[in-house]
Design a protein around this motif. Sequence first.
Motif, mmCIF file in Angstrom:
data_model
loop_
_atom_site.group_PDB
_atom_site.id
_atom_site.type_symbol
_atom_site.label_atom_id
_atom_site.label_comp_id
_atom_site.label_asym_id
_atom_site.label_seq_id
_atom_site.Cartn_x
_atom_site.Cartn_y
_atom_site.Cartn_z
ATOM 1 N N CYS A 24 0.826 -1.210 0.000
ATOM 2 C CA CYS A 24 0.000 0.000 0.000
ATOM 3 C C CYS A 24 0.861 1.262 0.000
ATOM 4 N N VAL A 82 -7.989 -5.390 -7.453
ATOM 5 C CA VAL A 82 -8.184 -5.394 -6.001
ATOM 6 C C VAL A 82 -9.612 -5.807 -5.663
ATOM 7 N N CYS A 129 -9.542 -15.665 -8.317
ATOM 8 C CA CYS A 129 -9.381 -14.252 -8.654
ATOM 9 C C CYS A 129 -9.201 -14.075 -10.155
ATOM 10 N N LEU A 166 -5.804 -0.099 -10.754
ATOM 11 C CA LEU A 166 -5.690 -1.108 -9.707
ATOM 12 C C LEU A 166 -7.047 -1.528 -9.144
#
Length: 356
Positions: A17, A328, A198, A324
């Motif tokens: 992060c 995510v 995913c 992103l």
Amino acid sequence: MADSRRWVWWGVALGACLFVYFLHPILTPFLIAIVLAYMFDPVVDRLERFGFSRTWGVITVFALFIVILMTLLLVLVPMLAKQLLKLYELAPQILDWLQHSAMPWVQAKLGLSDGFWKFDKIKAAITEHMGQTTDIVGVVLSQATASSLALIGFLANLVLIPVVAFYLLRDWDIMMAKIRSLLPREREEQIVSLAKECHDVLGAFVRGQLLVMLALGVIYSAGLMLLGLELGLLIGLMAGLAAIVPYMGFIIGIGAALTAGLFQFGGDLYPMIGIVAVFMVGQALEGMVLTPLLVGDRIGLHPVAVIFAILAGGELFGFTGVLLALPVAAVIMVLVRHVHDLYKDSQVYKGEEPEL
């Protein structure tokens, strides 16, 4: 030992992060390159099965992609520039119609007070800018060249994207194998299983929904241009992009097309029916052909999750955050699904007493 491992994973997440937060201004070309490599990897894998080497497969895919992209740019950019200029010229007329026809009708139907919405200032501002320039491309170029440093950075990123994407795509399978070799041995199968989920969720969106958006953009643009709508290409592409959320492209596109048709055709019935028919055909093809064929029965991202992820990513990290956002969101969606399954199997949900 378990606590120390947990803290290590939390440290890795925090480090990732912070990495994105501090370096997001320079991450955009790399993220775009990663997206391109991710999308084209299955194509290169298929070429390998036909006997191509990995490098020549990547070169072939890139050559075809560049040819198609340059052809589209040479054809579409001049047409879009003309239609944007036409829209710019029509804006005052649209505001006049809203102020003198649409809004009085809404006011009468809803019992609103007089002058509840003013368009005079907006119209004056648009008219003033139209008096200053009639060349939208010139305005864009003047803004882009206002800072030579920004222009150099933009060109550098433009060159960097295909270079990085080429090397990522060439070494994609090797990198995935190395990443897998670094996974904790006792958790490898579980992590690989989660990663596959995913991949299925994200792939259903990236490789499926984006192709649906492209197909709808082509269908809407071609249909509207065949009807003679002057803004047909612009509205069709806009509707295709808005199709990132189901039904949003249809609603935005048919509303914009009917409005443009009202000004161009003067409310003539047959062109308006044709506009409605174009979007009805597009919507039918999406539901019966495009989505089953391109997306299939894979579980993609929920429309609300897509909207929230894109807005949240853009707010936090700008364009980098937008790139992103969907990966995510896919990871979070898979993790939430597994947490849900664990909860349904837990004693907390079932209300069972633990065995002694």
